[in-house]
Design an enzyme around this catalytic site. Structure first.
Site, PDB file in Angstrom:
ATOM      1  N   GLY A   1       1.011  -1.130   0.108  1.00 57.85           N
ATOM      2  CA  GLY A   1      -0.144   0.329  -0.216  1.00 57.85           C
ATOM      3  C   GLY A   1       0.414   1.364  -0.219  1.00 57.85           C
TER       4      GLY A   1
ATOM      5  N   HIS B   1      -8.783  -0.651  18.492  1.00 55.18           N
ATOM      6  CA  HIS B   1      -8.290   0.399  18.189  1.00 55.18           C
ATOM      7  C   HIS B   1      -9.032   1.850  17.988  1.00 55.18           C
ATOM      8  CE1 HIS B   1      -5.465   3.718  16.117  1.00 55.18           C
ATOM      9  NE2 HIS B   1      -6.101   3.210  15.309  1.00 55.18           N
TER      10      HIS B   1
ATOM     11  N   VAL C   1      -0.651   6.562   4.292  1.00 55.87           N
ATOM     12  CA  VAL C   1       0.232   6.148   5.372  1.00 55.87           C
ATOM     13  C   VAL C   1       1.747   4.967   5.337  1.00 55.87           C
ATOM     14  CG1 VAL C   1      -0.288   4.072   7.158  1.00 55.87           C
ATOM     15  CG2 VAL C   1      -1.569   5.027   7.078  1.00 55.87           C
TER      16      VAL C   1
ATOM     17  N   ARG D   1     -15.064   2.572  11.045  1.00 55.27           N
ATOM     18  CA  ARG D   1     -14.119   2.324  10.443  1.00 55.27           C
ATOM     19  C   ARG D   1     -14.658   0.424   9.978  1.00 55.27           C
ATOM     20  NH1 ARG D   1     -11.075   4.344  15.027  1.00 55.27           N
ATOM     21  NH2 ARG D   1      -9.313   5.231  14.530  1.00 55.27           N
TER      22      ARG D   1
HETATM   23  N1  APR Z   1      -3.220  -3.653  -3.039  1.00 52.06           N
HETATM   24  C1  APR Z   1      -1.787  -3.547  -2.697  1.00 52.06           C
HETATM   25  N2  APR Z   1      -2.611  -2.165  -2.547  1.00 52.06           N
HETATM   26  C2  APR Z   1      -3.642  -1.588  -2.381  1.00 52.06           C
HETATM   27  C3  APR Z   1      -4.646  -2.531  -2.634  1.00 52.06           C
HETATM   28  C4  APR Z   1      -4.208  -3.860  -2.521  1.00 52.06           C
HETATM   29  N3  APR Z   1      -5.233  -5.620  -3.047  1.00 52.06           N
HETATM   30  N4  APR Z   1      -6.336  -2.502  -2.492  1.00 52.06           N
HETATM   31  C5  APR Z   1      -6.056  -1.185  -2.405  1.00 52.06           C
HETATM   32  N5  APR Z   1      -4.561  -1.270  -2.629  1.00 52.06           N
HETATM   33  C6  APR Z   1      -3.637   0.081  -2.235  1.00 52.06           C
HETATM   34  C7  APR Z   1      -4.701   1.803  -2.742  1.00 52.06           C
HETATM   35  O1  APR Z   1      -3.928   1.635  -4.206  1.00 52.06           O
HETATM   36  C8  APR Z   1      -3.626   3.176  -2.425  1.00 52.06           C
HETATM   37  O2  APR Z   1      -2.725   3.526  -3.258  1.00 52.06           O
HETATM   38  O3  APR Z   1      -4.099   0.965  -1.198  1.00 52.06           O
HETATM   39  C9  APR Z   1      -3.411   2.113  -0.750  1.00 52.06           C
HETATM   40  C10 APR Z   1      -4.326   2.929  -0.230  1.00 52.06           C
HETATM   41  O4  APR Z   1      -3.801   4.309   0.235  1.00 52.06           O
HETATM   42  P1  APR Z   1      -4.937   5.312   0.924  1.00 52.06           P
HETATM   43  O5  APR Z   1      -5.951   5.693  -0.296  1.00 52.06           O
HETATM   44  O6  APR Z   1      -3.658   6.894   0.680  1.00 52.06           O
HETATM   45  O7  APR Z   1      -4.878   5.291   2.250  1.00 52.06           O
HETATM   46  P2  APR Z   1      -4.349   5.436   3.964  1.00 52.06           P
HETATM   47  O8  APR Z   1      -4.652   6.646   4.267  1.00 52.06           O
HETATM   48  O9  APR Z   1      -2.860   5.247   3.531  1.00 52.06           O
HETATM   49  O10 APR Z   1      -4.775   4.351   4.938  1.00 52.06           O
HETATM   50  C11 APR Z   1      -4.128   2.331   4.452  1.00 52.06           C
HETATM   51  O11 APR Z   1      -4.288   2.167   6.696  1.00 52.06           O
HETATM   52  O12 APR Z   1      -5.108   3.780   8.629  1.00 52.06           O
HETATM   53  C12 APR Z   1      -5.429   2.293   7.555  1.00 52.06           C
HETATM   54  O13 APR Z   1      -7.812   3.108   7.862  1.00 52.06           O
HETATM   55  C13 APR Z   1      -6.662   3.002   7.007  1.00 52.06           C
HETATM   56  O14 APR Z   1      -7.185   1.138   6.393  1.00 52.06           O
HETATM   57  C14 APR Z   1      -6.233   2.291   5.808  1.00 52.06           C
HETATM   58  C15 APR Z   1      -5.178   2.418   5.446  1.00 52.06           C
END
Ligand code: APR
Length: 308
Positions: A9, A175, A13, A88
């Site tokens: 991801g 959490h 985060v 959540r």
């Molecule tokens: N495999 C890999 N990456 C993925 C997949 C997958 N199957 N599905 C989605 N993603 C990626 C998206 O392309 C995106 O770049 O996960 C990333 C999520 O990034 P954001 O939307 O910026 O979310 P973020 O704020 O980083 O939060 C991620 O952490 O704190 C928790 O609640 C929050 O569940 C969320 C996670």
């Protein structure tokens, strides 16, 4: 041999975590995402900052799990963040699919890795990652308690006008909204906050902490917190890579500790090179016990919904 940390991801985060690890030079970093170009672009940007940070870490972005092969630590921060008015738990099913896919891939490519789960609802996702990877529970954990505790420490520091560094806080349970704070063992350099401030003030700061994630979501409008979550993950990564054996609140698998069995929930643990090396059992008051049990029950409810 240089250590390798992969982050699944490359969103807010994941990328912020990559930055902190690369900046500190803790390990080489691989940033994985399904979105094409995003992990490559962010990794390149971070890599180009490394000379300025005097860091020799290598940072690589990828859409292929093959590049994450034989990681020492894998952080799962993939999925969908919360939107305003979304709990959540609303994220449950969408993120479960993502965490399952990531866990299956990790089990194949990095069978000896330690896994840190950030994706929400985190406690449940940690349980799912553990079940899916079939790793030892010592090697799968969730990030949540450090973040909740850090938020509380910040609010206490502002209220008391003291350095946040001198504030120690332990938070138990699920959490976020379900956290169980322990004001009696929350101290300023060992002095319990119950001696330094009134009950009402403590209650209001605890309430703000419970609501800490939602407060940020409602300000950002789209997306959720990431600077503090990334800092919390980075602290866990450091404690594991350098075998620091820090006592940190993390979501860990309980197998009878606190009278609870077969659920991932926030407790203080010792984090070292083996992962969760020990769950620390604090003696709880009757009220704290009840709150903790309720918190575990709500995590369990979600676990049931997913039939994990
Ligand atoms: N495999 C890999 N990456 C993925 C997949 C997958 N199957 N599905 C989605 N993603 C990626 C998206 O392309 C995106 O770049 O996960 C990333 C999520 O990034 P954001 O939307 O910026 O979310 P973020 O704020 O980083 O939060 C991620 O952490 O704190 C928790 O609640 C929050 O569940 C969320 C996670």
């Amino acid at each position: 041999m240089r250590k390798k940390v992969s982050i699944i991801g490359a969103g807010n985060v994941g990328a912020s975590t990559a930055q902190l690890i690369a900046q500190a030079g803790f390990a080489d970093v691989v940033l994985f995402d399904i979105a094409e170009g995003i992990p490559q672009g962010k990794a390149l940007d971070i890599a180009e900052a490394c000379p300025l940070w005097s860091s020799t870490a290598s940072v690589k972005g990828t859409n292929s799990y093959a590049d994450t092969r034989d990681s020492d630590i894998v952080v799962i921060a993939a999925g969908f963040p919360r939107k305003p008015n979304m709990s959540r738990d609303d994220l449950l099913h969408a993120n479960a699919d993502v965490v399952k896919a990531a866990s299956n891939a990790i089990a194949k490519t990095s069978p000896d890795a330690i896994v840190i789960v950030v994706t929400n609802p985190m406690d449940v996702m940690a349980q799912l990652a553990w079940k899916t990877t079939e790793f030892s529970c010592r090697r799968v954990m969730g990030m949540g308690g450090i973040l909740d505790a850090s938020r509380l420490r910040a609010f206490l520091a502002w209220e008391l006008n003291v350095s946040p560094e001198d504030i120690e806080a332990i938070v138990l349970g699920g959490h976020g909204d379900q956290m169980v704070p322990l004001p009696r063992v929350t101290t300023v350099k060992g002095v319990p906050i119950t001696e330094l401030m009134g009950k009402k003030t403590i209650e209001s700061l605890i309430q703000r902490t419970r609501n800490g994630g939602a407060e940020i979501v409602s300000l950002l409008k789209s997306g959720s917190a990431y600077y503090a979550p990334a800092a919390a993950v980075s602290q866990m990564v450091k404690s594991i890579l350098f075998d620091e054996k820090r006592m940190l609140p993390c979501a860990a698998y309980l197998n009878g500790e606190y009278g609870i069995k077969d659920v991932y929930v926030g407790v203080p643990v010792i984090l070292g090179k083996e992962g969760v090396e020990k769950v620390i059992e604090i003696k709880l008051t009757k009220e704290e016990k009840t709150q903790f049990k309720e918190s575990c029950a709500s995590v369990r409810k979600l676990i049931k919904k997913l039939s994990i």
